[in-house]
Each structure stands twice: as C-alpha cells, then as structure tokens.
Design a protein around this motif. Structure first.
Motif, PDB file in Angstrom:
ATOM      1  N   VAL A   1       0.859  -1.192   0.000  1.00  0.00           N
ATOM      2  CA  VAL A   1       0.000   0.000   0.000  1.00  0.00           C
ATOM      3  C   VAL A   1       0.892   1.239   0.000  1.00  0.00           C
ATOM      4  O   VAL A   1       1.802   1.347   0.816  1.00  0.00           O
ATOM      5  CB  VAL A   1      -0.924   0.009   1.241  1.00  0.00           C
TER       6      VAL A   1
ATOM      7  N   GLU B   1       1.249   7.339   1.022  1.00  0.00           N
ATOM      8  CA  GLU B   1       0.245   8.406   1.105  1.00  0.00           C
ATOM      9  C   GLU B   1      -1.118   7.842   1.505  1.00  0.00           C
ATOM     10  O   GLU B   1      -1.863   8.453   2.275  1.00  0.00           O
ATOM     11  CB  GLU B   1       0.132   9.115  -0.251  1.00  0.00           C
ATOM     12  N   ILE B   2      -1.441   6.655   0.986  1.00  0.00           N
ATOM     13  CA  ILE B   2      -2.719   6.024   1.353  1.00  0.00           C
ATOM     14  C   ILE B   2      -2.687   5.587   2.810  1.00  0.00           C
ATOM     15  O   ILE B   2      -3.684   5.709   3.537  1.00  0.00           O
ATOM     16  CB  ILE B   2      -3.003   4.846   0.410  1.00  0.00           C
TER      17      ILE B   2
ATOM     18  N   THR C   1     -10.047   0.888   2.259  1.00  0.00           N
ATOM     19  CA  THR C   1      -9.819   2.278   1.857  1.00  0.00           C
ATOM     20  C   THR C   1     -11.083   2.976   1.366  1.00  0.00           C
ATOM     21  O   THR C   1     -10.984   4.071   0.805  1.00  0.00           O
ATOM     22  CB  THR C   1      -8.752   2.319   0.746  1.00  0.00           C
TER      23      THR C   1
ATOM     24  N   LEU D   1     -11.598   6.657   2.723  1.00  0.00           N
ATOM     25  CA  LEU D   1     -10.459   7.580   2.785  1.00  0.00           C
ATOM     26  C   LEU D   1     -10.902   9.029   2.663  1.00  0.00           C
ATOM     27  O   LEU D   1     -10.296   9.935   3.231  1.00  0.00           O
ATOM     28  CB  LEU D   1      -9.465   7.266   1.654  1.00  0.00           C
TER      29      LEU D   1
ATOM     30  N   SER E   1     -12.543   9.242  -2.199  1.00  0.00           N
ATOM     31  CA  SER E   1     -11.774   8.015  -1.968  1.00  0.00           C
ATOM     32  C   SER E   1     -11.241   7.466  -3.282  1.00  0.00           C
ATOM     33  O   SER E   1     -10.063   7.099  -3.388  1.00  0.00           O
ATOM     34  CB  SER E   1     -12.650   6.967  -1.267  1.00  0.00           C
TER      35      SER E   1
ATOM     36  N   MET F   1      -8.395   9.724  -4.607  1.00  0.00           N
ATOM     37  CA  MET F   1      -7.142   9.572  -3.876  1.00  0.00           C
ATOM     38  C   MET F   1      -6.451   8.253  -4.210  1.00  0.00           C
ATOM     39  O   MET F   1      -5.229   8.185  -4.342  1.00  0.00           O
ATOM     40  CB  MET F   1      -7.410   9.640  -2.357  1.00  0.00           C
ATOM     41  N   LEU F   2      -7.222   7.188  -4.341  1.00  0.00           N
ATOM     42  CA  LEU F   2      -6.628   5.893  -4.668  1.00  0.00           C
ATOM     43  C   LEU F   2      -5.987   5.921  -6.054  1.00  0.00           C
ATOM     44  O   LEU F   2      -4.888   5.391  -6.254  1.00  0.00           O
ATOM     45  CB  LEU F   2      -7.703   4.793  -4.606  1.00  0.00           C
TER      46      LEU F   2
ATOM     47  N   TYR G   1      -2.666   8.141  -5.958  1.00  0.00           N
ATOM     48  CA  TYR G   1      -1.481   7.585  -5.303  1.00  0.00           C
ATOM     49  C   TYR G   1      -1.126   6.184  -5.793  1.00  0.00           C
ATOM     50  O   TYR G   1      -0.354   5.486  -5.143  1.00  0.00           O
ATOM     51  CB  TYR G   1      -1.679   7.584  -3.788  1.00  0.00           C
TER      52      TYR G   1
ATOM     53  N   ALA H   1      -3.035   3.253  -6.552  1.00  0.00           N
ATOM     54  CA  ALA H   1      -3.725   1.994  -6.251  1.00  0.00           C
ATOM     55  C   ALA H   1      -4.306   1.408  -7.546  1.00  0.00           C
ATOM     56  O   ALA H   1      -4.573   2.139  -8.499  1.00  0.00           O
ATOM     57  CB  ALA H   1      -4.838   2.242  -5.232  1.00  0.00           C
TER      58      ALA H   1
END
Length: 504
Positions: A299, A302-303, A351, A354, A370, A373-374, A377, A379
């Motif tokens: 992971v 940042e997450i 997550t 988030l 969420s 953001m995933l 960064y 994901a």
C-alpha cells in the motif's frame, strides 16, 4: 730574590701552559677516536639495513614471480577448459544439425502421408454424396434441424425449472452466506464519547494547571482547542471536545506537563507542538497496523497516511478506521464465499472511506474523493472503482464493488455500531467552527463547552481591537441566521500581540 721569584713564575706559566696544551691535544685525540668508532658503527648499521632491505626486495620479487607463475598456470587451465567446451559445443551443434536434417526428412514423410489421407477422405466423401444425393453442408444442416426439434422442448423445460429453483433458493442462499460471514466477525459496540478523564497523582497539580489568574489553563485551551474542566472531583481533570484528534493532542500534552511538573505558557506551547508531532507518528503507525491486520501489502505511503487519520474520525459515533478494518475482514470472507477476488475486495473495503479524512479539504462526496485519492497515489483501478461505488449514487459495475457495498451496510446496520446523536452533535460543532472561520482575519476557531461557546483566535495584524468587537457581533449574527441550536452561544474573540526577540 726578586729575580728568583720571576724565574719561578715564568717556569710555572710554562709548565701550566704545556699541561693545558697536552690536555687539549689528548682530548682532541680521544674525540677523534670516538668519532671514528661511531662512524664505523653507523656504516655497519647502514650496511646491515641495506642488506636487510635487499633481502626483503628479493623476497618480494620471488613472491611476485611465484604469483605470476600461478596466474599463468590458472590462465592456461581456463584456456584449456574454454577450448574443450568449445569443442564440445561444436560436436553438439553438429549432432543438432544431423537431427534437424532427420526431422525435416520425417516431416516431409508425415506431410506426404497427410496428403494421401486427405485424398482418400475426399474420394470417400464424393462417393457418399453420390449415394445420399446430398452435399456435406446439406447433410449437416438437416441433422442439426432434427436434433434441435428433438431437444428444444427438453431445453425449455430445463431452463424454466432452473429459473424457478434459482428464485426459490437465491434468497435463502444469500441469507446463509451473509449470516456465515457475519458470524465470523466480532466487533466492538460504539460508545458516544466526547470527554477524556486524566488522573492526577497530586491534588496540588490542579493549581499548577490553572496557573496564576488562569493563565496556564487559558494557554492550554487556546493551543489545543479543547475545553479543560477542573472541578471538585478529587484527582481528576476532564478534557472535553467533539474532535478526537484535538482531545488526543490535549491528553498527551497534559500528561507530559504533569510528568515534567513545569507548567507555564511558554512550556505549554512547546509541549503541545511535541504532542501534535507524536500524534502524527501514531497516525502513520495506525495506517500500517491496519493494512498489516487485514493482510494487504504494497500500500503506498500516502494512502497509509490517510488511512491512519481515520483513527481519529467517527461516523455516527463509529470509529471510521475500526469500521474500515471490520468491512475489510467481512469483504474477504464474502469474496471467498462468492468466488470474487478477495485481495481487491479487502483492499477496496479498507480504503473505501479515505475521503472522510479529507472531506474538509477537498470538495465532493467522500466516496468520490476516496476513488480520486486511490487513483492519484497509484492503487489498482479495480480497487479505486470498488471503493468509489460503495454508495447507491453510483452503479456497482464489479462483483467486488457490490461486496464492499454490502459489507458497508452490514457494518453500519449491526446493533450498537452507530450512534446518531453523536454524529449530529459533531456536525453541529463543525458547522459552528466553519461559520467562524469563514470571516477574514480569523486564524483558528474552537467550539467548546458542548457548543455553548466558540473561541475565535484572530490575526493581530489583520484585526485591531475595535474590529475584534465588530467581528464578534458579525459572527454572532451569522450564527443566529444560519444555524439551529438550543440555548445561547457565547462568541469569544481573542486578539493577542506578542513581541519576540532573540539575544545572541
């Protein structure tokens, strides 16, 4: 008589001078002899050192020659091995060429046999078509039509039976799978908490916490935004705030001050800053522990940072990080029961909230944030999509997204999971602070005393004393016109000017 005396004096001088001359000559002779001896000794030592150096040089030369001879022999051995290996490879290549030629001959023979078989089959097919008076394509079509007529009715009956069985058993099977999944989870029951109690070892510490004319307790409340209650309860100090992050910072700062014993405004600011840094470290550690507990590796940092911040966030009184971990476990079990990708389901479930760590910084609904953001960064897209689609305003396009949505509903609906009154209270506190911070010149705003008071710290360069009075009135008017609240709210505007210089 006088002459005799003079003669004796002259004789004495002659005798003394001769003795002194003799002594000097003798001393010079001895020094010269000693110098010769030292020179001879130095020459011997120099010759010995030269001889020893020559022996050492000869020894080094011999060793170098031996080493060179050894290396040459090793190089010869390696060269011989390379030659032997090259010869072996040449032999193998020759063998492979011979085998390739044999295979090509065999392939030619096989191809000839295949052609012969094709010719025989073509002749047989021509004979059959003449006998049956049908081509191959016509015969295949007639056969398919006959087979379709024979099994069509059977297939209709079978499909209808399967559909009825699926309708009858689907609800029962889904309930059984969900029940099995939920039985494997045992989670905490949420409790509505907005206060933290700190135990005092000495009752005199209350006086230090309050300070002269209340300076210490006011400095603590300004720095942390937490309401500190020092009442008649023996050995206890209560920290009250709807924001758990502030409450945790205040708790750690208070414990440091009590342990140190030095309580004054300057020390308070230093300790509060240290406590904030410590809480930041705990945030990162909480994210790493959550990912490790669920069993997800790789992971991004940042997450993990955003995930750790959920430790100090609540939703309807339910801790968001514990809620996310609970959903991840549920999603893993449910994905295995349904044959979905358990890793993606657990990652997305962990997550999915988030956005609740960034809702006050980024516009939009938390599940949309969420997903953003995933993706931002790094994901996987499947994880971002499943996390983004866990609410009904977006269609669940994958089985993993549907699993996350179901597990989110299970976690929120179980008895004791959420507390509506706590969530409403927190929302009211946030609205009160946001209203105050919407004015220019406001640096910080803290809602305390269960929302009965709001303390506003302004920038002294932007707000003067007269403007501070007007600002308090404007904020009170806006609260009256935009918010709903019981009782009255005290608007306390604080303006403080400091002059700081350093002696070097």
């Amino acid at each position: 008589m006088i002459v005799l005396t003079i003669v004796l004096a002259i004789a004495s001088l002659l005798v003394g001078g001769g003795g002194a001359y003799y002594y000097v000559r003798r001393t010079q002779g001895m020094a010269a002899e000693e110098a010769k001896k030292e020179l001879a000794k130095a020459k011997k030592e120099a010759e010995a050192m030269i001889s020893k150096a020559q022996e050492e040089a000869d020894k080094r030369v011999d060793e170098a020659r031996k080493e060179e001879t050894k290396r040459r022999s090793e190089l010869k051995e390696l060269e011989q091995k390379v030659i032997e290996r090259q010869e072996s490879l040449d032999k193998k290549l020759d063998e492979l060429d011979k085998r390739g030629q044999g295979l090509r001959k065999s392939e030619d023979g096989v191809e000839a046999l295949k052609n012969e078989i094709r010719e025989i089959r073509a002749k047989q097919q021509e004979k059959l078509e003449k006998i049956a008076k049908l081509t191959k394509a016509d015969a295949a079509e007639k056969l398919m039509q006959m087979t379709e007529r024979d099994i069509k009715e059977d297939l209709k009956g079978m499909v209808a039976k399967l559909q009825n069985d699926a309708k009858e058993n689907a609800e029962e099977q889904s309930a059984m799978i969900l029940a099995t999944t939920m039985e494997r989870m045992a989670s905490e029951v949420t409790a509505e908490r907005t206060v933290t109690a700190i135990k005092l070892e000495d009752e005199e510490m209350k006086g230090r916490i309050i300070g002269k004319e209340g300076r210490n307790i006011q400095a603590l409340q300004r720095a942390t935004g937490v309401d500190i209650l020092v009442d008649e309860t023996p050995g206890m100090v209560v920290l009250s705030s709807f924001d758990p992050v502030r409450r945790e910072v205040a708790r750690q700062a208070m414990e440091m001050l009590l342990k140190d014993g030095r309580v004054h405004p300057g020390r308070i600011e230093e300790v509060v800053e240290k406590a904030q840094n410590q809480v930041q470290k705990e945030v990162v550690r909480a994210g790493e522990d959550a990912a490790r507990e669920v069993g997800i590796v790789g992971v991004p940092k940042e997450i993990l940072q955003l995930l750790g911040e959920l430790k100090y966030r609540t939703s309807y009184g339910q801790n968001v990080l514990r809620h996310s971990i609970e959903i991840a476990h549920l999603a893993g079990v449910l994905a295995e029961e349904l044959g979905a990708n358990a890793k993606i389901a657990k990652y997305a479930a962990l997550t999915h909230d988030l956005g609740k760590a960034l809702t006050h910084k980024v516009e939009g609904k938390h599940h949309h944030i969420s997903g953003e953001m995933l993706r931002k960064y790094g994901a996987p897209e499947e994880v971002a999509k499943a996390a983004e689609q866990h609410h009904d305003d977006m269609e669940a396009t994958t089985l993993e997204a549907l699993i996350v949505r179901i597990c989110d509903a299970i976690s929120g609906a179980r008895p004791g999971a959420r507390n509506i009154s706590a969530e409403n209270f927190i929302e009211r506190m946030k609205d009160l602070e946001n209203t105050a911070t919407s004015f220019e010149g406001v640096d910080k705003a803290f809602a305390i005393s269960a929302g009965r008071e709001i303390r506003i710290i302004v920038q002294p360069k932007a707000i003067d004393d007269l403007h501070a009075i007007k600002l308090a009135r404007d904020i009170a008017n806006k609260i009256e016109s935009t918010l709903q609240y019981p009782g009255t709210i005290k608007v306390n505007v604080i303006r403080e000017t400091r002059a700081i210089e350093y002696a070097k």
